[in-house]
Design an enzyme around this catalytic site. Structure first.
Site, mmCIF file in Angstrom:
data_model
loop_
_atom_site.group_PDB
_atom_site.id
_atom_site.type_symbol
_atom_site.label_atom_id
_atom_site.label_comp_id
_atom_site.label_asym_id
_atom_site.label_seq_id
_atom_site.Cartn_x
_atom_site.Cartn_y
_atom_site.Cartn_z
ATOM 1 N N GLY A 19 -44.657 3.006 15.807
ATOM 2 C CA GLY A 19 -43.918 1.962 15.101
ATOM 3 C C GLY A 19 -42.487 1.817 15.568
ATOM 4 N N ILE A 20 -41.792 2.942 15.758
ATOM 5 C CA ILE A 20 -40.381 2.889 16.161
ATOM 6 C C ILE A 20 -40.257 2.466 17.619
ATOM 7 C CG2 ILE A 20 -38.259 4.236 16.453
ATOM 8 C CD1 ILE A 20 -39.218 5.913 14.032
ATOM 9 N N THR A 98 -33.574 9.601 19.915
ATOM 10 C CA THR A 98 -33.379 9.437 18.474
ATOM 11 C C THR A 98 -34.607 9.962 17.732
ATOM 12 O OG1 THR A 98 -34.255 7.180 18.606
ATOM 13 C CG2 THR A 98 -31.860 7.435 18.714
ATOM 14 N N ALA A 99 -35.417 10.776 18.417
ATOM 15 C CA ALA A 99 -36.667 11.265 17.836
ATOM 16 C C ALA A 99 -36.486 12.656 17.246
ATOM 17 C CB ALA A 99 -37.771 11.247 18.895
ATOM 18 N N ARG A 100 -36.613 13.685 18.077
ATOM 19 C CA ARG A 100 -36.457 15.070 17.655
ATOM 20 C C ARG A 100 -35.713 15.820 18.757
ATOM 21 N NH1 ARG A 100 -37.029 13.243 13.492
ATOM 22 N NH2 ARG A 100 -38.713 13.487 11.986
ATOM 23 N N ASP A 124 -29.038 11.152 18.736
ATOM 24 C CA ASP A 124 -28.883 11.200 17.284
ATOM 25 C C ASP A 124 -29.526 12.467 16.727
ATOM 26 O OD1 ASP A 124 -28.170 10.092 14.689
ATOM 27 O OD2 ASP A 124 -30.288 9.654 14.407
ATOM 28 N N GLU A 129 -30.036 21.779 15.741
ATOM 29 C CA GLU A 129 -29.239 21.225 14.639
ATOM 30 C C GLU A 129 -29.018 22.283 13.560
ATOM 31 O OE1 GLU A 129 -30.673 17.514 13.003
ATOM 32 O OE2 GLU A 129 -31.066 16.725 14.989
ATOM 33 N N HIS A 147 -27.287 12.566 13.429
ATOM 34 C CA HIS A 147 -28.629 12.412 12.863
ATOM 35 C C HIS A 147 -28.593 11.524 11.622
ATOM 36 C CE1 HIS A 147 -32.808 14.518 12.561
ATOM 37 N NE2 HIS A 147 -32.883 13.225 12.293
#
Length: 198
Positions: A19-20, A98-100, A124, A129, A147
Site C-alpha cells: 500500500g505505501i 521510511t520503512a524499518r 525516518d 532506534e 520516525h
C-alpha cells in the site's frame, strides 16, 4: 547550498510495492520519473496504477537512480541493504528508508555516503532506534527525521479505525483487512470462530 538533481527522467526503484510503495509511486509519477519495483511477486494492475515495471532485486539495486524502501522487517529483509548491495548501486544513488531501520546497515551506508557512492540519504527510521549512527548525524548529505512519518491527526485516526476493523473481522469472520503474509506462511491464519462451543 549544494546543488541536487532534477527527478525528471530518473529511474526510481521501489522496494516493496504494498500500500505505501504503491502510494509513493503515484506521488512520484507526476515528476516525470520512470518507476520500477521489486516485491515478493508482481502486483495487480489495480495496485500498480502508474505501470511500474516489475524487476528482480539485483536489477533494481544496480539500475535505480533513487531507491525507496517500503518493506516489512523480517528475517529476509534485515540487513537487506548492506555493503554488498551498496557496492552494486550506481554512483550517486539516493536512498530513502521510511520503512524499518534494520533493513539498512547504517555503518555501510555511512561509508558509502562519505565515499560519494551514495549522493544522499533520507531516513525516518534507524537501525538502533532511538540511537542514530554518529556518521549520519554529522553528514550534511542526510535528511533525518525522528520516525514521525505517521505523526498526523488524520493518519493516527485512520490507524485506529484500521485496528478496530481488523478486530471486528477477526472476531466475526475469522479474517483480517490487512493480513500479514509471514503469519499466514507460519500457519497463524485465523479461523472463523465457532460460537456453538461457547
Amino acid at each position: 547550498m549544494q546543488l541536487t538533481h532534477d527527478p525528471e527522467g530518473k529511474l526510481l526503484g521501489i522496494l516493496g510495492m504494498g500500500g505505501i510503495g504503491s502510494a509513493f509511486a503515484k506521488r512520484a509519477a507526476p515528476f516525470g520519473m520512470r518507476i520500477q519495483y521489486h516485491n515478493r511477486k508482481p502486483v495487480s494492475k489495480e495496485r500498480n496504477v502508474v505501470g511500474a515495471e516489475y524487476v528482480g532485486f539485483e536489477e533494481l539495486i544496480r539500475t535505480s537512480d533513487i531507491i525507496s524502501i517500503h518493506l516489512p522487517l523480517n528475517s529476509s529483509t534485515r540487513g537487506m541493504i548492506s555493503a554488498r548491495e551498496l557496492e552494486m548501486m550506481k554512483p550517486g544513488v539516493v536512498i530513502i528508508n521510511t520503512a524499518r531501520g534494520p533493513i539498512v546497515d547504517e555503518a555501510a551506508l555511512v561509508e558509502a555516503l562519505e565515499s560519494g557512492k551514495v549522493f544522499a540519504a533520507g531516513l525516518d527510521v534507524y537501525e538502533n532506534e532511538p540511537i542514530v549512527h554518529e556518521g549520519l548525524l554529522r553528514n550534511d548529505k542526510c535528511i533525518l527525521m525522528p520516525h514521525v512519518g505517521t505523526a498526523t491527526l488524520e493518519t493516527q485516526r485512520k490507524m485506529e479505525i484500521l485496528v478496530l476493523d481488523n478486530l471486528n473481522l477477526a472476531v466475526t469472520e475469522g479474517r483480517l483487512t490487512t493480513p500479514v503474509a509471514e503469519s499466514q506462511q507460519a500457519g497463524l491464519g485465523l479461523q472463523k470462530p465457532n460460537y456453538d462451543r461457547l
